[in-house]
Design a protein around this motif. Sequence first.
Motif, short mmCIF file in Angstrom:
data_model
loop_
_atom_site.label_atom_id
_atom_site.label_comp_id
_atom_site.label_asym_id
_atom_site.label_seq_id
_atom_site.Cartn_x
_atom_site.Cartn_y
_atom_site.Cartn_z
N ILE A 183 0.86 -1.18 0.00
CA ILE A 183 0.00 0.00 0.00
C ILE A 183 0.90 1.24 0.00
CG2 ILE A 183 -1.81 1.26 1.25
CD1 ILE A 183 -2.71 -1.49 0.15
N THR A 184 0.69 2.12 -0.98
CA THR A 184 1.54 3.31 -1.09
C THR A 184 0.70 4.58 -1.31
OG1 THR A 184 1.82 2.99 -3.48
CG2 THR A 184 3.48 1.98 -2.04
N ASP A 185 -0.56 4.53 -0.96
CA ASP A 185 -1.39 5.73 -1.10
C ASP A 185 -1.87 6.18 0.28
OD1 ASP A 185 -3.12 3.64 -0.64
OD2 ASP A 185 -4.54 4.17 -2.20
N GLY A 186 -2.66 7.23 0.31
CA GLY A 186 -3.10 7.79 1.59
C GLY A 186 -1.90 8.28 2.38
N PHE A 187 -1.89 8.02 3.67
CA PHE A 187 -0.75 8.41 4.51
C PHE A 187 0.53 7.72 4.06
CE2 PHE A 187 -4.24 9.18 7.65
CZ PHE A 187 -4.02 10.53 7.83
N TYR A 188 0.39 6.54 3.48
CA TYR A 188 1.56 5.77 3.04
C TYR A 188 2.27 6.41 1.84
CZ TYR A 188 0.23 2.13 6.25
OH TYR A 188 -0.05 1.44 7.40
N LYS A 189 1.66 7.39 1.24
CA LYS A 189 2.33 8.12 0.15
C LYS A 189 3.51 8.93 0.69
CE LYS A 189 1.35 11.28 -3.63
NZ LYS A 189 0.29 12.01 -4.34
N TYR A 190 3.45 9.31 1.98
CA TYR A 190 4.46 10.18 2.57
C TYR A 190 5.33 9.49 3.62
CZ TYR A 190 1.29 13.42 0.35
OH TYR A 190 0.51 14.04 -0.57
N ILE A 191 4.73 8.56 4.35
CA ILE A 191 5.48 7.87 5.42
C ILE A 191 5.17 6.38 5.38
CG2 ILE A 191 5.87 9.77 7.02
CD1 ILE A 191 3.32 9.06 8.47
N ARG A 192 6.16 5.58 5.76
CA ARG A 192 6.02 4.13 5.69
C ARG A 192 5.31 3.53 6.90
NH1 ARG A 192 11.28 5.15 4.10
NH2 ARG A 192 12.26 4.20 5.92
N HIS A 193 5.30 4.24 8.02
CA HIS A 193 4.72 3.69 9.25
C HIS A 193 3.76 4.69 9.92
CE1 HIS A 193 7.55 0.35 8.98
NE2 HIS A 193 8.47 1.26 8.67
N PRO A 194 2.70 5.07 9.22
CA PRO A 194 1.79 6.06 9.81
C PRO A 194 1.09 5.59 11.08
CG PRO A 194 0.85 5.17 7.80
CD PRO A 194 2.26 4.66 7.89
N SER A 195 0.91 4.30 11.22
CA SER A 195 0.30 3.79 12.45
C SER A 195 1.17 4.13 13.66
CB SER A 195 0.09 2.28 12.34
OG SER A 195 -0.50 1.77 13.50
N TYR A 196 2.48 3.98 13.51
CA TYR A 196 3.40 4.34 14.60
C TYR A 196 3.47 5.85 14.78
CZ TYR A 196 4.95 -0.51 14.28
OH TYR A 196 5.00 -1.88 14.25
N THR A 197 3.40 6.59 13.69
CA THR A 197 3.40 8.05 13.77
C THR A 197 2.26 8.52 14.65
OG1 THR A 197 4.41 8.31 11.59
CG2 THR A 197 3.17 10.20 12.45
N PHE A 198 1.08 7.99 14.38
CA PHE A 198 -0.09 8.45 15.13
C PHE A 198 -0.12 7.88 16.54
CE2 PHE A 198 -1.56 9.14 10.69
CZ PHE A 198 -1.49 10.53 10.75
N SER A 199 0.44 6.70 16.74
CA SER A 199 0.59 6.20 18.11
C SER A 199 1.52 7.11 18.91
CB SER A 199 1.15 4.78 18.11
OG SER A 199 0.17 3.87 17.70
N LEU A 200 2.62 7.50 18.29
CA LEU A 200 3.55 8.42 18.97
C LEU A 200 2.89 9.76 19.25
CD1 LEU A 200 6.91 7.59 17.20
CD2 LEU A 200 6.38 7.27 19.62
N LEU A 201 2.06 10.24 18.33
CA LEU A 201 1.33 11.49 18.57
C LEU A 201 0.45 11.34 19.81
CD1 LEU A 201 0.65 14.35 17.53
CD2 LEU A 201 -1.22 13.29 16.22
N THR A 202 -0.14 10.19 19.99
CA THR A 202 -0.97 9.92 21.17
C THR A 202 -0.12 10.00 22.44
OG1 THR A 202 -2.37 8.50 19.82
CG2 THR A 202 -2.56 8.25 22.18
N PHE A 203 1.05 9.41 22.40
CA PHE A 203 1.94 9.45 23.57
C PHE A 203 2.44 10.87 23.85
CE2 PHE A 203 1.97 4.91 22.91
CZ PHE A 203 1.97 4.43 24.20
#
Length: 186
Positions: free
Chosen positions: A108-128
């Motif tokens: 998958i390379t669209d949506g958030f994945y167009k810019y970053i490879r690990h958006p799930s971790y990005t948003f988890s870190l934002l939560t922390f």
Amino acid sequence: METATNIIMLIWALSEIFLLLKMRSGKNDEKGKDKKSLSYLWIVIGFSIFFGIFISKANSFPFYSNPVFQIIGLAFLMLGVIFRLVVVYNLGKYFTVDVTIVKDHKLITDGFYKYIRHPSYTFSLLTFVGLALILNNWISAIILIFPVFLMFFYRMNIEEKVLKDQFGKEYEDYMKRTKRLIPFIY
């Protein structure tokens, strides 16, 4: 503010428990690639949240005095939870909590994945980061963010190796045009 924080934290906890229970690899998936990182991740996250909150209640080491930062923290907490769930939804059947290649896996390379490879971790870190801002304690912030980031870093290395093995040059090319966690930066 405290009630809103507690409600969002409850939603966060329930969403993560739901993902843990319902989004595991299936019978036909290639298992055994996780290297127990999911177990380590849950231990680190549990430790970080428990001790981060405990220390914030036991000691006062504030890093801001303007209460607007608590509101920003609450927004980060909420947005982190929401966008992580959006990422999970967008990955669909390709999302598993354990590192796995599912049957007929596609990159998958669209949506958030167009810019970053690990958006799930990005948003988890934002939560922390949001929780750290809410707690307003330097020591708690370090306990909340640093160990979790290190665990995510460890897991990203595992995931990227698995994806390189699966997709070869396609994934290597994807890595060249994207960042890991923060668009255009890292």
